[in-house]
Design an enzyme around this catalytic site. Structure first.
Site, PDB file in Angstrom:
ATOM      1  N   CYS A  71       5.995   3.287  -4.518  1.00 22.38           N
ATOM      2  CA  CYS A  71       5.039   2.453  -3.781  1.00 22.38           C
ATOM      3  C   CYS A  71       4.740   1.230  -4.638  1.00 22.38           C
ATOM      4  O   CYS A  71       4.991   1.218  -5.837  1.00 22.38           O
ATOM      5  CB  CYS A  71       3.735   3.204  -3.511  1.00 22.38           C
ATOM      6  SG  CYS A  71       3.910   4.733  -2.578  1.00 22.38           S
ATOM      7  N   GLU A 119      -4.634   0.136   2.793  1.00 27.37           N
ATOM      8  CA  GLU A 119      -3.485  -0.746   2.752  1.00 27.37           C
ATOM      9  C   GLU A 119      -2.777  -0.873   4.096  1.00 27.37           C
ATOM     10  O   GLU A 119      -2.679   0.101   4.859  1.00 27.37           O
ATOM     11  CB  GLU A 119      -2.466  -0.202   1.726  1.00 27.37           C
ATOM     12  CG  GLU A 119      -3.013  -0.144   0.311  1.00 27.37           C
ATOM     13  CD  GLU A 119      -2.060   0.492  -0.672  1.00 27.37           C
ATOM     14  OE1 GLU A 119      -2.189   0.196  -1.877  1.00 27.37           O
ATOM     15  OE2 GLU A 119      -1.184   1.268  -0.255  1.00 27.37           O
TER      16      GLU A 119
END
Length: 204
Positions: A71, A119
């Protein structure tokens, strides 16, 4: 005299994905984390096995948790696939091929021990050449790595038999809906990305 590189920034966004500013990555995650751009990537070898990683226990968010391959956050003005390639090299020592966008609209909010992740986090898939190629993880980022069969991994995550990060669990549910063979997952339209994020590569 000690010198340091430029401060790493993340892109802050509105709920509809337009950029609203930037913030230092080192301080953006806290109890009231603002919405920002990120990405997740799922890396497969030539046999179709998935690389899963365990986050370093020193990580500020979700330490010691098993999750997808990698990520990260695109820098201001950085195309998302360029950010993925950079992160895979820096965090895992891997060169990624055949990168494609699969979940352009994924987003999530999660909390652990008072720290929030919030996010807009498109998901990509890519290939690492070879069969069970050896990563070289950065210990500040990754504690452990494993290659696993996708079908078994997805089944265990969806049944709750395997504990993973919140975002990985939610992503696996959406990826599983694309079909049982990751190599056949359809490419998504980059136009469906958040407006603040681009898919046009400058990797060359």
């Amino acid at each position: 005299m000690t010198t340091t590189g430029p401060e790493e920034l993340v892109v802050l966004v509105s709920a509809d994905g337009h950029a609203t500013g930037t913030a230092p990555k080192a301080t953006v995650h806290h109890a009231d984390t603002p919405l920002h751009l990120a990405f997740s990537v799922y890396l497969f070898d030539d046999r179709g096995s998935l690389l899963v990683t365990r986050r370093a226990r020193s990580k500020a968010t979700f330490p010691g948790i098993w999750t997808n391959s990698a990520c990260g956050h695109p820098a201001p003005g950085e195309a998302v696939e360029d950010a993925v390639l950079r992160r895979a090299r820096d965090e895992l020592g891997l060169d990624v091929r055949d990168l494609r966008l699969v979940l352009p609209r994924f987003s999530y909010r999660a909390e652990m021990d008072g720290t929030v992740e919030w996010e807009l986090c498109p998901v990509l898939a890519g290939r690492v050449p070879g069969v069970v190629p050896e990563p070289f993880p950065d210990p500040a980022e990754v504690e452990e790595v494993r290659w696993v069969a996708w079908e078994a991994f997805a089944a265990d995550v969806l049944s709750g038999r395997r504990s993973v990060s919140t975002w990985c669990r939610e992503q696996v549910a959406e990826l599983d809906a694309l079909g049982p063979d990751p190599s056949a997952w359809p490419k998504a339209d980059p136009a469906d990305l958040p407006p603040a994020m681009t898919f046009r590569s400058r990797a060359g």
